[in-house]
Design an enzyme around this catalytic site. Structure first.
Site, mmCIF file in Angstrom:
data_model
loop_
_atom_site.group_PDB
_atom_site.id
_atom_site.type_symbol
_atom_site.label_atom_id
_atom_site.label_comp_id
_atom_site.label_asym_id
_atom_site.label_seq_id
_atom_site.Cartn_x
_atom_site.Cartn_y
_atom_site.Cartn_z
ATOM 1 N N LYS A 123 -3.343 59.236 27.052
ATOM 2 C CA LYS A 123 -2.481 58.650 28.093
ATOM 3 C C LYS A 123 -1.391 57.786 27.465
ATOM 4 O O LYS A 123 -0.215 57.930 27.767
ATOM 5 C CB LYS A 123 -3.346 57.788 29.027
ATOM 6 N N ASN A 124 -1.794 56.899 26.564
ATOM 7 C CA ASN A 124 -0.822 55.934 26.033
ATOM 8 C C ASN A 124 0.185 56.547 25.060
ATOM 9 O O ASN A 124 1.188 55.918 24.736
ATOM 10 C CB ASN A 124 -1.550 54.755 25.369
ATOM 11 N N CYS B 100 -1.985 47.588 36.033
ATOM 12 C CA CYS B 100 -3.286 46.943 36.256
ATOM 13 C C CYS B 100 -3.159 45.432 36.069
ATOM 14 O O CYS B 100 -2.463 44.970 35.165
ATOM 15 C CB CYS B 100 -4.315 47.478 35.258
ATOM 16 N N ARG C 16 1.299 39.813 31.758
ATOM 17 C CA ARG C 16 2.084 40.963 31.314
ATOM 18 C C ARG C 16 3.604 40.821 31.506
ATOM 19 O O ARG C 16 4.233 41.608 32.226
ATOM 20 C CB ARG C 16 1.567 42.244 31.982
ATOM 21 N N ASP D 248 -8.468 47.874 25.051
ATOM 22 C CA ASP D 248 -8.806 48.836 26.115
ATOM 23 C C ASP D 248 -10.273 49.250 26.076
ATOM 24 O O ASP D 248 -10.801 49.745 27.069
ATOM 25 C CB ASP D 248 -7.918 50.082 26.011
ATOM 26 N N ARG E 100 -6.135 56.779 37.268
ATOM 27 C CA ARG E 100 -4.836 56.497 36.630
ATOM 28 C C ARG E 100 -4.827 56.926 35.175
ATOM 29 O O ARG E 100 -3.802 57.343 34.655
ATOM 30 C CB ARG E 100 -4.555 54.982 36.645
HETATM 31 C C1 UD1 Z 1 -0.196 48.974 25.869
HETATM 32 C C2 UD1 Z 1 -1.170 49.996 26.424
HETATM 33 C C3 UD1 Z 1 -2.398 49.291 26.961
HETATM 34 C C4 UD1 Z 1 -3.017 48.426 25.880
HETATM 35 C C5 UD1 Z 1 -1.986 47.485 25.272
HETATM 36 C C6 UD1 Z 1 -2.501 46.701 24.085
HETATM 37 C C7 UD1 Z 1 0.261 51.768 27.193
HETATM 38 C C8 UD1 Z 1 0.824 52.528 28.337
HETATM 39 N N1 UD1 Z 1 -0.525 50.731 27.488
HETATM 40 O O1 UD1 Z 1 0.183 48.138 26.945
HETATM 41 O O2 UD1 Z 1 -3.325 50.297 27.375
HETATM 42 O O3 UD1 Z 1 -4.046 47.650 26.443
HETATM 43 O O4 UD1 Z 1 -0.836 48.238 24.830
HETATM 44 O O5 UD1 Z 1 -2.988 47.542 23.127
HETATM 45 O O6 UD1 Z 1 0.463 52.110 26.054
HETATM 46 N N2 UD1 Z 1 3.503 40.655 25.967
HETATM 47 C C9 UD1 Z 1 4.382 39.611 26.177
HETATM 48 N N3 UD1 Z 1 5.698 39.916 26.383
HETATM 49 C C10 UD1 Z 1 6.167 41.192 26.382
HETATM 50 C C11 UD1 Z 1 5.254 42.249 26.153
HETATM 51 C C12 UD1 Z 1 3.918 41.952 25.950
HETATM 52 O O7 UD1 Z 1 3.989 38.460 26.200
HETATM 53 O O8 UD1 Z 1 7.387 41.379 26.563
HETATM 54 C C13 UD1 Z 1 2.068 40.353 25.769
HETATM 55 C C14 UD1 Z 1 1.201 40.930 26.896
HETATM 56 O O9 UD1 Z 1 1.177 40.073 28.013
HETATM 57 C C15 UD1 Z 1 -0.136 41.057 26.214
HETATM 58 C C16 UD1 Z 1 0.245 41.421 24.775
HETATM 59 O O10 UD1 Z 1 1.603 41.030 24.621
HETATM 60 O O11 UD1 Z 1 -0.787 39.814 26.214
HETATM 61 C C17 UD1 Z 1 0.097 42.887 24.455
HETATM 62 O O12 UD1 Z 1 0.903 43.649 25.326
HETATM 63 P P1 UD1 Z 1 1.532 45.036 24.890
HETATM 64 O O13 UD1 Z 1 1.121 45.365 23.503
HETATM 65 O O14 UD1 Z 1 2.973 45.011 25.214
HETATM 66 O O15 UD1 Z 1 0.799 46.027 25.881
HETATM 67 P P2 UD1 Z 1 1.424 47.156 26.796
HETATM 68 O O16 UD1 Z 1 2.498 47.869 26.049
HETATM 69 O O17 UD1 Z 1 1.692 46.620 28.151
#
Ligand code: UD1
Length: 421
Positions: free
Chosen positions: A22-23, A116, A121, A304, A396
């Site tokens: 998925k990711n 979710c 986030r 995850d 999802r």
């Molecule tokens: C992706 C994955 C998700 C996984 C996560 C961490 C997908 C579609 N989803 O989510 O399944 O759990 O990586 O491995 O690939 N953060 C900030 N500011 C930002 C962006 C992120 O503070 O602009 C923080 C988030 O709140 C979180 C951390 O960084 O605490 C990690 O987030 P991130 O690595 O961006 O996860 P996703 O890309 O949303």
């Protein structure tokens, strides 16, 4: 909508192919916008997050054809640069479509993404990176209106190795005449898969899988055919379900290296694990002992799989400690697990789990994607019957998880949700 009715006491055994990731699929779908041509994708999982992303691509002007094995996306007709708000709200990763649109058209208009509820986030790292690339962002309304004449030569130092921000910045930097360096980039395997897809199209993304990624802009891209990598989270979920049910399975079409922290922990807890190039075999005799895990960015223990591993620990002997370092709200599912007899005490980032001999069936509700799957595997080892509601969260991100578990010996029925009013 459905509920899952799970009869406890089954034992998983057999052999199964793992689905596409998925990711990895979601950013690759966004990337199909970039070539303005046809992309053929194989091993795309049948999940609702993919369906939502395809709807967004269609709204933007892509033509999509699917058959059982292949997904064909023709992005020649993309003409819109506004990501529909209603679809944007449905999933977090819709935000990375912005990077692809800005790269191809020099503009994009989008709102804050949904997804979710596992933490606050924010998307500040995405926006900060966009600005460093020379993109002007008007954030005065609920929409972010981004415009850019050209991406500039620059170096971006991410404050945290965010997976989504790394992907978005790579996508935004593909087309042009510049050189962009991303430091402290996320190193997840899904970033490598995105870079391989882009490079197959003719992009120049160098260093994916390390924490420094360089993108040299290119003028045009070509048609591409690509097979998505296996889903490491689905693989981990099936292994943990097997470990809990004293089972014996072999997973095919999987990359053991991607889930090395889980395999080590499962061995530490008493399971027998054998790996080969693309297979993992796991055998559990049910004599499981607790351990300690801490979630980290790759190559650390993946957040995850934290809910699923926490669930596994509820029936491991002794006291286990889990520390969730990535998402601050990722223990909601433990409230539901407690209804099934689990002994879990959550304080901030930490969960302390006291192993019990058996869980018992209960009526529980999915709180998010991985939390929902955790309740399914808990139901499989519980005494009696468990009803898991709100399975739309599970759909999802898992491709027919109920059918796969049943194929391996579980007893899970889909029941239509009745309106009880
Ligand atoms: C992706 C994955 C998700 C996984 C996560 C961490 C997908 C579609 N989803 O989510 O399944 O759990 O990586 O491995 O690939 N953060 C900030 N500011 C930002 C962006 C992120 O503070 O602009 C923080 C988030 O709140 C979180 C951390 O960084 O605490 C990690 O987030 P991130 O690595 O961006 O996860 P996703 O890309 O949303």
């Amino acid at each position: 909508m459905y509920n899952y009715i799970i009869k406890g006491g089954s034992r998983l055994s057999g052999e199964l192919d793992v689905s596409g990731s998925k990711n990895a699929t979601l950013p690759i779908l966004a990337a199909t916008i970039l070539n303005g041509k046809v992309s053929k994708l194989y091993n795309v999982p049948d999940i609702s997050d993919v369906q939502t992303t395809l709807k967004i691509l269609e709204e933007l002007g892509c033509k999509i054809k699917k058959d059982k094995k292949k997904l064909v996306i023709d992005s020649r007709g993309v003409s819109k640069t506004m990501i529909p708000e209603d679809l944007m709200r449905k999933l977090r990763s819709s935000v990375i479509i912005a990077g692809a649109l800005i790269s191809r058209f020099g503009e994009v208009n989008f709102t804050y993404p949904g997804g979710c509820d596992i933490g606050s986030r924010p998307i500040d790292l995405h926006l900060k990176g966009f600005k460093k690339l020379g993109i002007k962002i008007d954030e005065n309304t609920s929409h972010m209106i981004c415009k850019c004449d050209k991406i500039i030569n620059t170096e971006i130092q991410l404050d945290f190795p965010s997976v989504g921000a790394t992907e978005n910045l790579i996508l935004a930097s593909v087309l042009g005449n510049h050189e962009v360096v991303i430091k402290n980039a996320a190193m997840e395997p899904e970033i490598i898969d995105l870079a391989c897809f882009l490079n197959r199209m003719g992009a120049k993304v160098i260093g994916a899988g390390t924490n420094i990624i360089k993108i040299k802009g290119v003028k045009t891209l070509k048609e591409v055919s690509y097979t998505v990598m296996p889903d490491r989270i689905e693989a981990g979920t099936l292994l943990l379900a097997t470990a809990m049910t004293s089972g014996d399975i072999k997973l095919n079409k999987v990359c053991p290296e991607h889930i090395s922290p889980i395999l080590h922990k499962l061995q530490e807890c008493g399971c027998r694990v054998e790996i080969d190039k693309n297979t993992i075999a796991l055998k559990s005799n049910g004599k499981l002992v607790g351990t300690e895990i801490k979630t980290m960015p790759y190559p650390g223990f993946p957040t995850d799989l934290q809910p699923l591993f926490t669930t596994f620990l509820t029936i491991c002997k002794g006291t286990s400690i889990v520390t969730e370092n990535i998402f601050e709200n990722r223990y909601k599912f433990t409230q539901e697990l407690k209804r099934m007899g689990a002994k879990i005490n959550v304080e901030g980032k930490t969960a302390i789990i006291k192993g019990v001999r058996r869980l018992h069936g209960a009526n529980v509700e999915s709180t998010d994607l991985r939390g929902g799957a955790s309740l399914m595997i808990a139901g499989m080892v519980a005494r009696g019957t468990t009803k898991v509601r709100k399975v739309e969260y599970i759909l999802r991100g898992y491709d027919n998880l109920d059918k796969k578990l049943n194929y391996l010996g579980a007893n899970i029925l889909r029941e239509e949700e009745r309106n009880e009013n």
